[in-house]
Structure formats: C-alpha cells, structure tokens
Scaffold this motif. Structure first.
Motif, short mmCIF file in Angstrom:
data_model
loop_
_atom_site.label_atom_id
_atom_site.label_comp_id
_atom_site.label_asym_id
_atom_site.label_seq_id
_atom_site.Cartn_x
_atom_site.Cartn_y
_atom_site.Cartn_z
N GLN A 1 2.87 -32.91 -23.93
CA GLN A 1 1.86 -32.06 -24.56
C GLN A 1 2.36 -30.64 -24.81
N HIS A 2 3.17 -30.12 -23.89
CA HIS A 2 3.51 -28.70 -23.96
C HIS A 2 4.98 -28.42 -24.17
N GLY A 3 5.82 -29.48 -24.19
CA GLY A 3 7.26 -29.27 -24.26
C GLY A 3 7.77 -28.77 -22.92
N TYR A 4 9.07 -28.71 -22.80
CA TYR A 4 9.64 -28.24 -21.53
C TYR A 4 9.27 -26.79 -21.28
N GLU A 5 9.42 -25.97 -22.31
CA GLU A 5 9.16 -24.54 -22.17
C GLU A 5 7.70 -24.25 -21.88
N GLY A 6 6.81 -24.96 -22.55
CA GLY A 6 5.38 -24.71 -22.42
C GLY A 6 4.73 -25.32 -21.19
N ALA A 7 5.44 -26.22 -20.54
CA ALA A 7 4.90 -26.86 -19.34
C ALA A 7 5.10 -25.91 -18.16
N SER A 8 4.22 -24.94 -18.08
CA SER A 8 4.28 -23.97 -16.99
C SER A 8 3.89 -24.64 -15.69
N LEU A 9 4.21 -23.99 -14.60
CA LEU A 9 3.86 -24.55 -13.29
C LEU A 9 2.35 -24.71 -13.15
N SER A 10 1.59 -23.79 -13.74
CA SER A 10 0.13 -23.93 -13.64
C SER A 10 -0.35 -25.14 -14.44
N ARG A 11 0.27 -25.41 -15.59
CA ARG A 11 -0.10 -26.60 -16.37
C ARG A 11 0.32 -27.87 -15.63
N ILE A 12 1.46 -27.81 -14.98
CA ILE A 12 1.94 -28.97 -14.23
C ILE A 12 1.03 -29.23 -13.03
N THR A 13 0.62 -28.18 -12.32
CA THR A 13 -0.28 -28.39 -11.19
C THR A 13 -1.62 -28.96 -11.66
N GLN A 14 -2.07 -28.47 -12.80
CA GLN A 14 -3.33 -28.99 -13.36
C GLN A 14 -3.18 -30.46 -13.73
N ALA A 15 -2.06 -30.82 -14.36
CA ALA A 15 -1.85 -32.20 -14.80
C ALA A 15 -1.70 -33.17 -13.62
N THR A 16 -1.05 -32.70 -12.56
CA THR A 16 -0.77 -33.60 -11.43
C THR A 16 -1.83 -33.54 -10.34
N GLY A 17 -2.58 -32.45 -10.31
CA GLY A 17 -3.56 -32.28 -9.24
C GLY A 17 -2.93 -31.83 -7.93
N LEU A 18 -1.66 -31.48 -7.97
CA LEU A 18 -0.96 -31.02 -6.77
C LEU A 18 -0.75 -29.51 -6.82
N GLY A 19 -0.74 -28.90 -5.67
CA GLY A 19 -0.45 -27.48 -5.60
C GLY A 19 1.03 -27.21 -5.75
N LYS A 20 1.36 -25.94 -5.93
CA LYS A 20 2.76 -25.55 -6.12
C LYS A 20 3.62 -25.95 -4.92
N GLY A 21 3.11 -25.74 -3.72
CA GLY A 21 3.86 -26.10 -2.52
C GLY A 21 4.19 -27.58 -2.47
N SER A 22 3.21 -28.40 -2.78
CA SER A 22 3.43 -29.86 -2.78
C SER A 22 4.45 -30.25 -3.84
N LEU A 23 4.35 -29.63 -5.00
CA LEU A 23 5.31 -29.93 -6.06
C LEU A 23 6.73 -29.57 -5.64
N TYR A 24 6.90 -28.41 -5.03
CA TYR A 24 8.24 -27.99 -4.61
C TYR A 24 8.76 -28.79 -3.43
N ARG A 25 7.87 -29.33 -2.61
CA ARG A 25 8.33 -30.23 -1.56
C ARG A 25 8.85 -31.54 -2.17
N LEU A 26 8.15 -32.01 -3.19
CA LEU A 26 8.58 -33.25 -3.85
C LEU A 26 9.78 -33.04 -4.77
N PHE A 27 9.83 -31.86 -5.39
CA PHE A 27 10.88 -31.55 -6.36
C PHE A 27 11.47 -30.18 -6.02
N PRO A 28 12.35 -30.13 -5.02
CA PRO A 28 12.90 -28.83 -4.60
C PRO A 28 13.64 -28.10 -5.73
N GLY A 29 14.11 -28.85 -6.72
CA GLY A 29 14.82 -28.26 -7.86
C GLY A 29 13.88 -27.73 -8.92
N GLY A 30 12.59 -27.74 -8.65
CA GLY A 30 11.61 -27.17 -9.58
C GLY A 30 11.43 -27.98 -10.84
#
Length: 180
Positions: A15-44
């Motif tokens: 929907q947003h491309g790589y550049e447009g897929a901000s962390l806030s959009r990703i958290t909204q899409a996945t329902g996970l918080g930033k901390g959870s995302l970084y635990r799952l994907f340490p490389g961001g």
C-alpha cells in the motif's frame, strides 16, 4: 509469530511502498507495538521487508517456478501458472510487491531479490515453453513478453480501478501462448 504477521507487513509495503511504510503504519497494520516489532525483527524495516520478500519468493518458487520447470505436460504447467497468478494477485486487485520495490528507492536495497524473482520466472516459463516445442530464443522472448504483460496488467488494472482488465489480459496471454 514472525510468519503470522508477514501478510500484514506485506500489505503495508504494498500500500505504501518501502519508503512510505513508516513504523507507525507498520504498527497499525500488524497490531504490534514498536518494541514487539523490533524484538521480532532486530534489523528493523529492512529485515521486515527482506522477510516478506523471502515469503513471497518461497510461494512463487513452490507454486509457479518449480511447477513450470518440472511440470509435465508443459501446457498444463503453464495453465496452472496462470491460475496461480490470478489467485495470487486476486484477479488484479492486489499489486505486485516485487514490482513496487523494483520501482521505488527500495530497488537499491532489494535489487538482487527483485532481479532474481523476475529472472527465475522468465527462465522457468521459458523452460516450460521449450519442453512444449518452442525454440530457445522464441521461448525466452515469449516468456519475457508474458511476464512483462502480467506485470503491466496488474498496474493498469489498479490504475483504472478495473480488476477485470487483469483477468482479460491473462486470458489473452493464455491464447497467445496456445497459438505461438
């Protein structure tokens, strides 16, 4: 857990491309918080996109590339490719994430994966066409034409908000291969 959120990540990147897929959009899409995302994907975000690309690659390898390379008779393998492509792209309602990355700034980051995806699709389709009796150069040219037109049909169907256009183009391509 990672595998479970890959579809949501893929849709955020579609929907947003790589550049447009901000962390806030990703958290909204996945329902996970930033901390959870970084635990799952340490490389961001790079690791998230790479994992999504790996999942897409795995699906295409098992559902399209390998059957084209190995499927007998070749006509049935090609027909199965069109059916799988139509399902995967939801009859033209889903954009190609690999294509999105090929056109955006993510191309530099993921260029090797993008090139590999398209090259393997063309090679696998050309192999099936050769088994069906087409010559070496004719098989490659037709495979390039088919993959290019599928990708173009996805873009055009989305741009015109006409998913049926995608289905019509696939039908035309099926006929083109059958009569080539």
């Amino acid at each position: 857990m990672r595998a479970e959120i890959l579809p949501a990540l893929a849709e955020a990147f579609r929907q947003h491309g790589y550049e447009g897929a901000s962390l806030s959009r990703i958290t909204q899409a996945t329902g996970l918080g930033k901390g959870s995302l970084y635990r799952l994907f340490p490389g961001g975000k790079d690791e998230m996109a790479a994992c999504v690309l790996d999942a897409i690659d795995g699906w295409f390898e098992s559902e399209i590339f390998a059957p084209l390379r190995q499927g007998e008779p070749p006509g049935e393998a090609v027909s199965a490719m069109f059916e799988a492509v139509e399902r995967y792209f939801r009859s033209g309602q889903r954009v190609c994430l690999i294509g999105v990355l090929a056109l955006g700034a993510g191309r530099d980051r993921f260029g090797a994966a993008v090139r590999s995806y398209f090259a393997r699709w063309i090679e696998a389709l050309a192999a099936s066409l050769r088994r069906a009796g087409h010559g070496e150069s004719a098989s490659t040219a037709l495979a390039e034409e088919v993959v290019a037109q599928i990708q173009g049909a996805i873009v055009l169907a989305r741009a015109l908000d006409d998913p049926a256009l995608f289905t019509r183009r696939l039908a035309t391509l099926r006929s083109r291969i059958a009569t080539a």
